[in-house]
Write an enzyme that holds these catalytic residues in place. Structure first.
Site, PDB file in Angstrom:
ATOM      1  N   SER A   1      50.477  68.635 -32.682  1.00 34.89           N
ATOM      2  CA  SER A   1      51.135  68.771 -33.970  1.00 34.89           C
ATOM      3  C   SER A   1      50.304  69.607 -34.953  1.00 34.89           C
ATOM      4  CB  SER A   1      51.340  67.355 -34.517  1.00 34.89           C
ATOM      5  OG  SER A   1      52.182  67.355 -35.597  1.00 34.89           O
TER       6      SER A   1
ATOM      7  N   ARG B   1      49.551  76.243 -39.987  1.00 33.23           N
ATOM      8  CA  ARG B   1      48.781  75.469 -38.993  1.00 33.23           C
ATOM      9  C   ARG B   1      48.500  76.308 -37.740  1.00 33.23           C
ATOM     10  NH1 ARG B   1      53.207  71.957 -35.834  1.00 33.23           N
ATOM     11  NH2 ARG B   1      55.041  72.972 -36.680  1.00 33.23           N
TER      12      ARG B   1
ATOM     13  N   ARG C   1      52.836  72.420 -42.375  1.00 32.09           N
ATOM     14  CA  ARG C   1      53.607  72.251 -41.146  1.00 32.09           C
ATOM     15  C   ARG C   1      54.652  73.351 -40.952  1.00 32.09           C
ATOM     16  NH1 ARG C   1      58.435  70.384 -39.278  1.00 32.09           N
ATOM     17  NH2 ARG C   1      58.358  69.260 -37.302  1.00 32.09           N
TER      18      ARG C   1
ATOM     19  N   ASP D   1      59.855  63.834 -42.635  1.00 36.16           N
ATOM     20  CA  ASP D   1      58.996  62.655 -42.430  1.00 36.16           C
ATOM     21  C   ASP D   1      58.784  61.885 -43.733  1.00 36.16           C
ATOM     22  OD1 ASP D   1      58.691  62.799 -39.743  1.00 36.16           O
ATOM     23  OD2 ASP D   1      56.673  63.652 -39.762  1.00 36.16           O
TER      24      ASP D   1
ATOM     25  N   GLU E   1      41.268  57.157 -37.289  1.00 37.97           N
ATOM     26  CA  GLU E   1      40.702  58.279 -38.041  1.00 37.97           C
ATOM     27  C   GLU E   1      39.321  57.984 -38.618  1.00 37.97           C
ATOM     28  OE1 GLU E   1      43.685  56.921 -38.524  1.00 37.97           O
ATOM     29  OE2 GLU E   1      45.046  58.452 -37.737  1.00 37.97           O
TER      30      GLU E   1
END
Lengths: 273, 338
Positions: free
Chosen positions: B58, B31, B189, B138, B79
C-alpha cells in the site's frame, strides 16, 4: 576488558556497587534505589564477566551491546561503568546535576558507553531487536543484551517486541527481567497480573531461564545456558528483591523512587559494609 | 513561459516545471515516488533497510522488498515496536525507513520517535503515507491530518512534504543521503498531477519560487502546490500578480525565501492538506511574525476530522482546491488594503 571469573570477587563488587547507588542517590537528592539495588548482581555479572566490551574504546566494533530498557535504574549502570573504567568514579557524585553526563535517565549523546538513550518504559527491547537483526544481517557474532523491569512488562510494546524476536529467532539476543515483584503503585500482581510470566515468554517462542538474581553463580550460569541456545532468543527471569541489601528498603514499593536522607544513607552504608 | 488562452503565467524558468501543468498533467500518486526512491537507494547503497507494518504494498515499499528481500523487515501490525526496531538498526549502522500510514507512523509511535529517535538524534527515516484528506473513502481514521504538527515540534526532526511523485522520489533519496538524523517524508495515496520534472532543482531546506509575483504570496506544500498554481493562473486573469512558493521542507524552514517574498508582496496565503493549527502555515507564521509581519490567511483543514468520500469531493468539501485559495487571496488582499 579482562573478565573477572572469581565469584567472590564479583560478589565483593556488588557491595561496592550497592554503596555507590546509595551514595549517588543521596547526593542527588532523588533517584531510584529500589530497582537499582535489586539488579546489582545482574549489572556486575554483565560488566565484569559477561559482556565483551572495552571501556577505553566504547565504540569498539566487536563489542556486545547492552540496552538498559528500564532506564531509571541507571545509578547501578553508572556504577559498573565507572568501576570498569568508562569514567572516573568521582564523577558518580554528579548524578542528576545540571550539565552532568550522568543524566536522570541514560543519555547516549552525553555519556560514551551508553548504547541508547532510554527512559520511556517499554522501548528498549525493540531497540535491542533492531540491533540484533542488523548485526545478524552483517554476519557479526556480537550479542545484544537488554534489561527490563517487571513493572515495565505492563507496556504493550514489550509484547510486540517479544513476538517479533521469537518470530525472527534472534538467538543473538538475551533479555533480562529483574523480577522484583514491585512497581510504583505496589505489588506487580495487584497492579497488573504478570503471572504465569515464564509461560508467556515460552508461548512467544523464547528460551526461558530462571535464576535467583542475587546468587552470583546462578546468574553466571544463566548466561552460559542462554549462550548455548541456537535457535531462539533467550530471556533470563532473575528473581530478586527490590531494595536488596538495605534492610529497610527491601521489598518496599515506597523505595522505588525515593532518595535516602543523611541518617538513612549512613544506616544503609553500615549494612553494606 | 507558458501560454494559457492568451493569459501569460510566468513559471520560473529555473524550476523547469512540467509544460503540461495547465493542460493535461500526468497523474501519479506521490507514494510511487517513495517506492522508487527506496529502490534507487537500495541500488546505490547497502546500508538502507526498509521496515513494513502489514501495509507494505500500500505504501509501495514492496518494490524495495522484492528487489532486496534480505534488507526488508516485516514487523506486522505493531508500529511502536517497528519504530524502535528501526532505531536499533540505525545504531548498528543502517539507514532504516519506517513505512506505513502517517496516522500510525507519526501518531501511534510518537513517543518512540520523540524519546528514542529524536532525543538521541538517531538516523531513522519515517515514511508518512496516506497524508491528507485525499486518502478518500477510508475516512477520518486513516487520513493523516496532524503528522506535520506532530513531527515538526520534535527537536532534531526534518519534515519534508513533496508536491508530486518526482519530488517524493528526490526527497526520499535526499533524507537518506543528505541528513544524518531523523526525517519524515510525507506522501499521498491518490494520483496527483506531476508538476515538477527531473530537471527541477531539489534541495532540502530550500523553498522553490515557482511563480514570481508582486501582490500576494501563496506558500504551499504537497498536493496544494498544484492548486496554488491553478489559483495563480486564475488570479492573473483578474490582474492579480501572484507569487507561488513550494515549501517542500517545513523543517528546517527556509526563512530567507519566506521573508523575502513577504517583503515583496506584503500578504501571504498558506495552503496545506493538514490541520491549519500547528501545521506548515503556522510554521510560516512563526517566521513572519518575528521578522516581517504581514497579513496572512490559512488554507487547510479547519479544526475538523476528515470523512469518507471520493478524493475530489473531499478536497471541495474541506475547502482545499484552487477556489478556497482564491478566496483566501481575496481576503488577505482586502486586509492588506485596509
Amino acid at each position: 576488558m579482562n573478565k573477572i571469573t572469581s565469584v567472590n570477587e564479583l560478589i565483593d563488587l556488588t557491595k561496592t556497587v550497592r554503596k555507590d547507588i546509595v551514595e549517588m542517590i543521596h547526593i542527588a537528592g532523588s533517584g531510584h534505589p529500589g530497582g537499582s539495588l535489586s539488579s546489582a548482581e545482574l549489572f556486575v555479572a554483565l560488566y565484569f564477566n559477561e559482556l565483551n566490551h572495552n571501556p577505553e574504546n566504547p565504540l569498539w566494533s566487536e563489542r556486545d551491546r547492552f540496552v538498559l530498557s528500564k532506564g531509571h535504574v541507571c545509578p547501578a549502570l553508572y556504577s559498573v561503568m565507572a568501576r570498569s573504567g568508562y569514567f572516573p568514579v568521582e564523577e558518580l557524585k554528579t548524578l542528576r546535576k545540571l550539565n552532568s553526563r550522568l543524566q536522570g535517565h541514560p543519555d547516549m549523546r552525553k555519556l560514551p558507553g551508553i548504547e541508547v538513550s532510554t527512559g520511556s518504559l517499554g522501548q528498549g527491547l525493540s531497540v535491542a531487536i533492531g540491533m540484533a537483526l542488523g548485526l545478524r544481517a552483517d554476519k557479526k557474532e556480537n550479542r545484544v543484551y537488554c534489561m527490563l523491569g517487571d513493572g515495565e512488562l505492563n507496556e504493550g510494546q514489550v509484547w510486540e517486541a517479544v513476538m517479533s524476536a521469537g518470530h525472527y529467532k534472534l538467538n543473538n539476543l538475551i533479555a533480562l527481567v529483574d523480577r522484583n515483584n514491585l512497581q510504583i503503585d505496589g505489588v506487580t500482581e495487584d497492579v497488573m497480573q504478570l503471572e504465569p510470566l515464564k509461560d508467556k515468554w515460552i508461548s512467544f517462542n523464547w528460551n526461558v531461564i530462571e535464576c535467583n538474581g542475587h546468587e552470583m553463580s546462578e546468574v553466571l550460569n544463566a548466561f552460559e545456558k542462554a549462550k548455548k541456545e541456537k535457535v531462539k532468543p533467550s530471556v533470563i527471569i532473575a528473581h530478586t528483591v527490590k531494595g536488596k541489601g538495605v534492610s529497610f528498603m527491601e521489598d518496599k514499593a515506597g523505595w522505588h523512587g525515593k532518595s535516602p536522607n543523611e541518617e538513612e544513607k549512613c544506616k544503609a552504608l553500615e549494612e553494606l559494609l | 513561459m507558458q501560454s494559457t488562452g492568451g493569459i501569460i503565467v510566468k513559471l520560473n524558468p529555473e524550476m523547469h516545471l512540467s509544460e503540461k501543468i495547465f493542460s493535461k498533467p500526468e497523474m501519479i500518486p506521490s507514494r510511487y515516488g517513495y517506492g522508487e526512491g527506496l529502490v534507487e537507494l537500495g541500488e546505490k547503497r547497502n546500508d538502507v533497510v526498509v521496515l513494513g507494518a502489514d501495509l507494505t504494498a500500500s505504501v509501495c515499499a514492496n518494490w524495495f522488498q522484492e528487489k532486496f528481500p534480505e534488507r526488508f523487515f516485516q514487523l506486522g501490525i505493531a508500529e511502536q515496536n517497528m519504530t524502535n526496531v528501526a532505531a536499533g538498526l540505525s545504531l548498528v549502522g543502517k539507514i532504516p525507513f519506517v513505512s506505513t500510514y502517517g496516522v500510525f507512523s507519526t501518531g501511534r509511535a510518537w513517543d518512540q520517535i520523540r524519546t528514542t529517535i529524536c532525543y538521541a538524534k538517531l538516523n531513522v527515516k519515517i515514511g508518512s503515507a496516506h497524508g491528507g484528506i485525499s486518502v478518500g473513502p477510508d475516512g477520518a481514521t486513516h487520513q493523516a491530518l496532524e503528522d506535520i504538527a506532530l513531527m515538526r515540534v520534535l527537536p532534531n526532526m526534518t519534515v519534508v512534504v513533496p508536491s508530486d511523485s518526482i519530488e517524493s522520489r528526490k526527497a526520499t533519496v535526499a533524507v537518506a543521503e543528505k541528513i544524518i538524523g531523523p526525517a519524515m517524508v510525507r506522501f499521498g495515496r491518490e494520483k496527483v498531477p506531476v508538476i515538477t520534472t527531473e530537471k527541477t532543482p531539489f534541495e532540502l531546506g530550500k523553498a522553490q519560487v515557482l511563480v514570481e509575483g508582486k501582490d500576494v504570496s501563496i506558500i504551499a506544500c504537497g498536493a496544494e502546490v498544484y492548486y496554488s498554481l491553478l489559483a495563480a493562473k486564475k488570479l492573473e486573469e483578474e490582474g492579480i500578480s501572484v507569487e507561488v512558493i513550494n515549501l517542500h521542507t517545513i523543517k528546517p524552514i527556509d526563512k530567507k525565501t519566506i521573508i523575502a517574498s513577504a517583503k515583496k508582496t506584503g500578504a501571504v496565503v498558506t495552503a496545506e492538506e493538514h490541520q491549519v493549527m500547528a501545521g506548515m502555515g503556522s510554521s510560516v507564521a512563526e517566521v513572519l511574525v518575528q521578522n516581517y509581519p504581514v497579513h496572512m490567511q490559512f488554507v487547510g483543514i479547519q479544526n475538523r476530522f476528515g470523512g469518507s468520500g471520493n478524493p475530489d469531493e473531499l478536497m471541495n468539501e474541506f475547502n482545499l482546491t484552487e477556489k478556497a485559495i482564491i478566496n483566501a487571496v481575496k481576503k488577505v488582499l482586502d486586509l492588506k488594503k485596509n
